[in-house]
Enzyme design. Sequence first.
Site, PDB file in Angstrom:
ATOM      1  N   LYS A  17     -11.368  -4.224  -2.877  1.00 39.39           N
ATOM      2  CA  LYS A  17     -12.372  -3.165  -3.032  1.00 39.39           C
ATOM      3  C   LYS A  17     -11.745  -1.858  -3.497  1.00 39.39           C
ATOM      4  CE  LYS A  17     -13.219  -3.457   1.719  1.00 39.39           C
ATOM      5  NZ  LYS A  17     -11.947  -3.475   2.440  1.00 39.39           N
ATOM      6  N   LYS A  52       0.819  -1.218   0.000  1.00 30.97           N
ATOM      7  CA  LYS A  52       0.000   0.000   0.000  1.00 30.97           C
ATOM      8  C   LYS A  52       0.848   1.262   0.000  1.00 30.97           C
ATOM      9  CE  LYS A  52      -4.382  -1.720   1.503  1.00 30.97           C
ATOM     10  NZ  LYS A  52      -5.508  -1.677   2.390  1.00 30.97           N
ATOM     11  N   LYS A  77      -5.106 -10.161  -5.738  1.00 28.40           N
ATOM     12  CA  LYS A  77      -6.343 -10.505  -5.036  1.00 28.40           C
ATOM     13  C   LYS A  77      -7.457  -9.532  -5.416  1.00 28.40           C
ATOM     14  CE  LYS A  77      -6.356  -8.198  -0.737  1.00 28.40           C
ATOM     15  NZ  LYS A  77      -7.167  -7.971   0.411  1.00 28.40           N
TER      16      LYS A  77
HETATM   17  N1  AQP Z   1      -9.980 -11.257  -2.286  1.00 32.12           N
HETATM   18  C1  AQP Z   1     -10.256 -11.744  -1.083  1.00 32.12           C
HETATM   19  N2  AQP Z   1     -10.443 -13.059  -0.902  1.00 32.12           N
HETATM   20  C2  AQP Z   1     -10.743 -13.562   0.318  1.00 32.12           C
HETATM   21  N3  AQP Z   1     -10.863 -12.794   1.433  1.00 32.12           N
HETATM   22  C3  AQP Z   1     -10.677 -11.471   1.287  1.00 32.12           C
HETATM   23  N4  AQP Z   1     -10.726 -10.451   2.163  1.00 32.12           N
HETATM   24  C4  AQP Z   1     -10.475  -9.293   1.515  1.00 32.12           C
HETATM   25  N5  AQP Z   1     -10.258  -9.526   0.225  1.00 32.12           N
HETATM   26  C5  AQP Z   1     -10.372 -10.871   0.038  1.00 32.12           C
HETATM   27  C6  AQP Z   1     -11.003 -10.616   3.575  1.00 32.12           C
HETATM   28  O1  AQP Z   1     -11.993  -9.690   3.944  1.00 32.12           O
HETATM   29  C7  AQP Z   1     -11.732  -9.249   5.282  1.00 32.12           C
HETATM   30  C8  AQP Z   1     -11.738  -7.772   5.342  1.00 32.12           C
HETATM   31  O2  AQP Z   1     -10.642  -7.237   4.656  1.00 32.12           O
HETATM   32  P1  AQP Z   1     -10.378  -5.689   4.813  1.00 32.12           P
HETATM   33  O3  AQP Z   1     -11.459  -4.933   4.219  1.00 32.12           O
HETATM   34  O4  AQP Z   1     -10.110  -5.336   6.213  1.00 32.12           O
HETATM   35  O5  AQP Z   1      -9.049  -5.407   4.072  1.00 32.12           O
HETATM   36  P2  AQP Z   1      -8.347  -6.088   2.906  1.00 32.12           P
HETATM   37  O6  AQP Z   1      -8.014  -7.478   3.253  1.00 32.12           O
HETATM   38  O7  AQP Z   1      -7.189  -5.191   2.567  1.00 32.12           O
HETATM   39  O8  AQP Z   1      -9.469  -6.084   1.771  1.00 32.12           O
HETATM   40  P3  AQP Z   1      -9.495  -5.273   0.439  1.00 32.12           P
HETATM   41  O9  AQP Z   1     -10.814  -5.504  -0.206  1.00 32.12           O
HETATM   42  O10 AQP Z   1      -8.289  -5.569  -0.366  1.00 32.12           O
HETATM   43  O11 AQP Z   1      -9.469  -3.799   0.959  1.00 32.12           O
HETATM   44  P4  AQP Z   1      -8.581  -2.604   0.496  1.00 32.12           P
HETATM   45  O12 AQP Z   1      -8.725  -2.578  -0.996  1.00 32.12           O
HETATM   46  O13 AQP Z   1      -9.130  -1.410   1.170  1.00 32.12           O
HETATM   47  O14 AQP Z   1      -7.186  -2.918   0.951  1.00 32.12           O
HETATM   48  C9  AQP Z   1     -10.407  -9.870   5.713  1.00 32.12           C
HETATM   49  O15 AQP Z   1     -10.683 -11.026   6.479  1.00 32.12           O
HETATM   50  C10 AQP Z   1      -9.798 -10.241   4.411  1.00 32.12           C
HETATM   51  O16 AQP Z   1      -8.884 -11.312   4.542  1.00 32.12           O
END
Ligand code: AQP
Length: 344
Positions: A207, A121, A204
């Site tokens: 969002k 990030k 991955k």
């Molecule tokens: N692609 C994924 N596959 C499986 N699990 C996922 N999680 C996120 N993306 C996937 C799981 O969702 C929970 C919440 O994640 P988060 O929102 O705290 O942050 P993150 O993991 O960084 O998710 P994003 O969507 O990628 O958010 P941004 O884009 O803001 O960084 C966690 O349990 C995560 O493992």
Amino acid sequence: MSDPINPGFTPRIFSGIQPSGGLTLGNYLGALKRFAALQGQGAETVYCIVDLHAITVWQDPQMLRARIREAAAAFMASGVDPAQSILFNQSQVSAHAEMAWLFNTVARVGWMYRMTQFKDKAGKNSENASLGLLAYPALMAADILTYQATAVPVGEDQKQHLELTRDIAAKFNHDYGVGHFPITEPLIEGVATRVMSLRDGSRKMSKSDPSDASRINLTDDADTIAQKIRKARTDADPLPGAIDGLKDRPEARNLVNIYAALADETPDQVLARFEGQGFGAFKPALADIAVSALSPITAKMTEYMDDPAEIDRILGDGALRADTVATPILEKTKQIMGLLRSRP
Ligand code: AQP
């Protein structure tokens, strides 16, 4: 009741999701669906919209408030029941930020620099990243340990942060000669612990990915879901009869895993039905199952979002309940550390 892995601790599950964008199919399969399934299984369940984490990168204030409510709607539409679980947004329970400060004194700077999420990030210009982005894992440890949570359901990407939480708990217990914090178990289970981008099988689904076509949002309508699956990157080969045959085909493996997770089947069961067929046959079937699994969730989210005052009430009520668990644990932590407590 005592936790089998951490005797003396109440079995308690904690997990959270950042309102840093609209929630995706990855969040649903990796987190929300499992949060709902863990209710009523013998452990207390505490679920949190981690808004203090979201602000480690810039968030427009108006948009952030809307996304916190939308995330709450997604939790409830996915089956998280505020009567069975404690559901709240992090910033309404000040113990999280206070515990994070205490943990900033336990965690080592080197531990933080090793976190792959920080490297991803912060990118090349890490000197310009917020200090909060670097300290993010200490806040995550605080989220978990402020409830003395014994287990945390997460996706694969959060494994390293969970290990750091365990390191912080162990170092605290060792430094102060106590057994105050449990060594929390990560629950990384199922075939969808890492849902990948629809555009690039090596990244991955996220969002905050700039490409909307890379993900399925929980607010997407049936046509959009079908169109995104139709356009998902794949290859020209037919599907094999077992998942081992997809080792070097990440995009194909991702779609099969998504299908299996949505259908509550194993990838091998899915492939047994589609063996020898191409994506011309598989993608429409995947679109059908995705639409039938996600449409009721999207519809319920819309219903919840039509009444923002009710969402605010639910989150406020959850915050009060969370506070009654968190505050005594925080107070005890301060006492152990020698911080004088004398307020009447
Ligand atoms: N692609 C994924 N596959 C499986 N699990 C996922 N999680 C996120 N993306 C996937 C799981 O969702 C929970 C919440 O994640 P988060 O929102 O705290 O942050 P993150 O993991 O960084 O998710 P994003 O969507 O990628 O958010 P941004 O884009 O803001 O960084 C966690 O349990 C995560 O493992």
